[in-house]
Design a protein around this motif. Structure first.
Motif, PDB file in Angstrom:
ATOM      1  N   ILE A  43       2.259  60.941 -65.264  1.00  0.00           N
ATOM      2  CA  ILE A  43       2.369  61.821 -64.097  1.00  0.00           C
ATOM      3  C   ILE A  43       1.322  62.920 -64.227  1.00  0.00           C
ATOM      4  O   ILE A  43       1.339  63.698 -65.185  1.00  0.00           O
ATOM      5  CB  ILE A  43       3.768  62.454 -64.000  1.00  0.00           C
ATOM      6  CG1 ILE A  43       4.857  61.376 -63.995  1.00  0.00           C
ATOM      7  CG2 ILE A  43       3.856  63.334 -62.750  1.00  0.00           C
ATOM      8  CD1 ILE A  43       6.260  61.937 -64.176  1.00  0.00           C
ATOM      9  N   SER A  44       0.424  62.987 -63.269  1.00  0.00           N
ATOM     10  CA  SER A  44      -0.600  64.033 -63.254  1.00  0.00           C
ATOM     11  C   SER A  44      -0.226  65.098 -62.246  1.00  0.00           C
ATOM     12  O   SER A  44       0.014  64.801 -61.073  1.00  0.00           O
ATOM     13  CB  SER A  44      -1.957  63.433 -62.887  1.00  0.00           C
ATOM     14  OG  SER A  44      -2.876  64.453 -62.541  1.00  0.00           O
ATOM     15  N   THR A  45      -0.172  66.355 -62.697  1.00  0.00           N
ATOM     16  CA  THR A  45       0.025  67.499 -61.802  1.00  0.00           C
ATOM     17  C   THR A  45      -1.199  68.394 -61.952  1.00  0.00           C
ATOM     18  O   THR A  45      -1.229  69.281 -62.801  1.00  0.00           O
ATOM     19  CB  THR A  45       1.322  68.262 -62.139  1.00  0.00           C
ATOM     20  OG1 THR A  45       1.283  68.693 -63.509  1.00  0.00           O
ATOM     21  CG2 THR A  45       2.545  67.383 -61.939  1.00  0.00           C
ATOM     22  N   ASN A  46      -2.211  68.139 -61.152  1.00  0.00           N
ATOM     23  CA  ASN A  46      -3.505  68.813 -61.306  1.00  0.00           C
ATOM     24  C   ASN A  46      -3.976  68.704 -62.758  1.00  0.00           C
ATOM     25  O   ASN A  46      -4.437  69.677 -63.361  1.00  0.00           O
ATOM     26  CB  ASN A  46      -3.435  70.271 -60.862  1.00  0.00           C
ATOM     27  CG  ASN A  46      -3.390  70.413 -59.342  1.00  0.00           C
ATOM     28  OD1 ASN A  46      -2.366  70.147 -58.720  1.00  0.00           O
ATOM     29  ND2 ASN A  46      -4.502  70.820 -58.752  1.00  0.00           N
ATOM     30  N   ALA A  92       4.127  75.517 -55.892  1.00  0.00           N
ATOM     31  CA  ALA A  92       5.065  74.664 -55.152  1.00  0.00           C
ATOM     32  C   ALA A  92       6.042  73.987 -56.108  1.00  0.00           C
ATOM     33  O   ALA A  92       6.120  72.755 -56.164  1.00  0.00           O
ATOM     34  CB  ALA A  92       4.289  73.622 -54.348  1.00  0.00           C
ATOM     35  N   PRO A  93       6.816  74.758 -56.875  1.00  0.00           N
ATOM     36  CA  PRO A  93       7.669  74.160 -57.900  1.00  0.00           C
ATOM     37  C   PRO A  93       8.724  73.208 -57.343  1.00  0.00           C
ATOM     38  O   PRO A  93       9.002  72.164 -57.945  1.00  0.00           O
ATOM     39  CB  PRO A  93       8.315  75.370 -58.588  1.00  0.00           C
ATOM     40  CG  PRO A  93       8.230  76.470 -57.580  1.00  0.00           C
ATOM     41  CD  PRO A  93       6.950  76.232 -56.847  1.00  0.00           C
ATOM     42  N   GLY A  94       9.312  73.548 -56.185  1.00  0.00           N
ATOM     43  CA  GLY A  94      10.331  72.683 -55.607  1.00  0.00           C
ATOM     44  C   GLY A  94       9.766  71.357 -55.155  1.00  0.00           C
ATOM     45  O   GLY A  94      10.373  70.291 -55.382  1.00  0.00           O
ATOM     46  N   THR A  95       8.609  71.393 -54.527  1.00  0.00           N
ATOM     47  CA  THR A  95       7.968  70.162 -54.051  1.00  0.00           C
ATOM     48  C   THR A  95       7.561  69.282 -55.214  1.00  0.00           C
ATOM     49  O   THR A  95       7.787  68.061 -55.207  1.00  0.00           O
ATOM     50  CB  THR A  95       6.736  70.507 -53.201  1.00  0.00           C
ATOM     51  OG1 THR A  95       7.138  71.316 -52.098  1.00  0.00           O
ATOM     52  CG2 THR A  95       6.051  69.253 -52.692  1.00  0.00           C
ATOM     53  N   VAL A  96       6.961  69.880 -56.224  1.00  0.00           N
ATOM     54  CA  VAL A  96       6.549  69.108 -57.399  1.00  0.00           C
ATOM     55  C   VAL A  96       7.762  68.475 -58.074  1.00  0.00           C
ATOM     56  O   VAL A  96       7.757  67.279 -58.397  1.00  0.00           O
ATOM     57  CB  VAL A  96       5.778  70.002 -58.392  1.00  0.00           C
ATOM     58  CG1 VAL A  96       5.529  69.251 -59.712  1.00  0.00           C
ATOM     59  CG2 VAL A  96       4.446  70.447 -57.791  1.00  0.00           C
TER      60      VAL A  96
END
Length: 306
Positions: free
Chosen positions: A132-135, A291-295
């Protein structure tokens, strides 16, 4: 180094864990059921496990969320006699994972945590269940990696800054005061959620860098790029086939000025051609803050579906 029991007024209220597996006192968060699937979260520059606090809360009811602080960051030690190149962090992570015997890992990466995590994947593909890549870049022996890094550096204010500072002999002096200029550094990279800024938040990100001696980790990651000292792990053919077969997900804040989507999302899609990619408009480099909720919702759904 942040004190082991520091919670920043309850905003990071997780029991501290420590291991000496990597030859230094390395801190990690370990939340959720011991027999749960492992989600291993890897931070980058200049953050620490505090970055993942919202994700930890969202996942720990069902998953074992393990979040180490890299050498020189957060609550981990900053030894003066170690080098801080990418390959050193891959070595440390490998020892950490083997020491805890983590398996079936969902590898979640941000920023420099990307190449560190993919280094682990190259060495131990059998331990990786998902990516999982988050930026977070996912370099894995792609032929155009150097070209993409160069193109991004030419467009990125942060990389331009560190290249100029290194060329002028000022890099250590500038990043050695990170405890004082942490907000401007985060903003330069692309931090958009200004309402989040509070005394607790600023203290949490500044505290690991209280003195120049405590800034060696942050200096090392920047200097390694500026001087070409980082060595990216190159997988063999079997490791590449194995990792390409894993479920993968990318979540990218499109207002990221440091790791720009046009250069790094193709790197992800070259490796994981069928993987979903969520592009978050108006969200910066620190998508886990903006955007913690969206992520968290995208990550949780992906874990359940795969």
């Amino acid at each position: 180094m942040v004190g082991p029991d520091e919670t920043f007024n309850g905003t990071f209220a997780y029991a501290p864990h420590f291991t000496d597996a990597a030859g230094l006192r390395m801190h990690y968060v370990d939340e959720g059921p011991r027999d749960g699937q492992v989600v291993l979260c890897l931070h980058g520059e200049p953050t620490w496990s505090y970055l993942f606090r919202n994700l930890i809360d969202a996942l720990r009811g069902s998953y074992r969320v393990v979040v180490p602080d890299h050498m020189g960051f957060g609550k981990s030690a900053t030894p003066a006699d170690r080098s801080y190149w990418l390959q050193d962090h891959v070595d440390n992570l490998e020892r950490f994972v083997l020491g805890l015997d983590l398996r079936e890992i969902s590898l979640l990466v941000h920023d420099f945590g990307g190449p560190v995590g993919m280094g682990l994947a190259a060495r131990h593909p059998e331990r990786i269940r998902r990516v999982i890549s988050t930026n977070g870049p996912t370099p894995f022996g792609q032929p155009r990696l150097a070209e993409r890094l160069t193109a991004n550096a030419q467009a990125s204010p942060w990389f331009q800054w560190i290249l100029k500072a290194e060329a002028e002999g000022r890099l250590e002096a500038v990043l050695g005061e990170l405890g004082f200029n942490i907000l401007s550094t985060l903003k330069l990279n692309g931090f958009e959620r200004h309402a989040l800024i509070s005394d607790n938040w600023l203290q949490a990100y500044a505290a690991p860098f209280a003195t120049p001696a405590e800034c060696l980790g942050a200096i090392g990651w920047a200097k390694g790029f500026a001087t070409g000292s980082h060595q990216f792990e190159v997988p063999d053919a079997a490791a590449r086939r194995a990792i390409q077969s894993r479920p993968a997900l990318a979540i990218w804040g499109m207002a990221d000025r440091t790791l720009q989507a046009e250069h790094f999302l193709p790197l992800f899609s070259e490796l994981f051609a069928q993987a979903p990619v969520y592009k978050l408009e108006g969200v910066g480099h620190y998508c886990l803050e903006d955007a913690p909720g969206t992520v968290a919702a995208h990550v949780a759904a992906f874990l359940q579906q795969t």
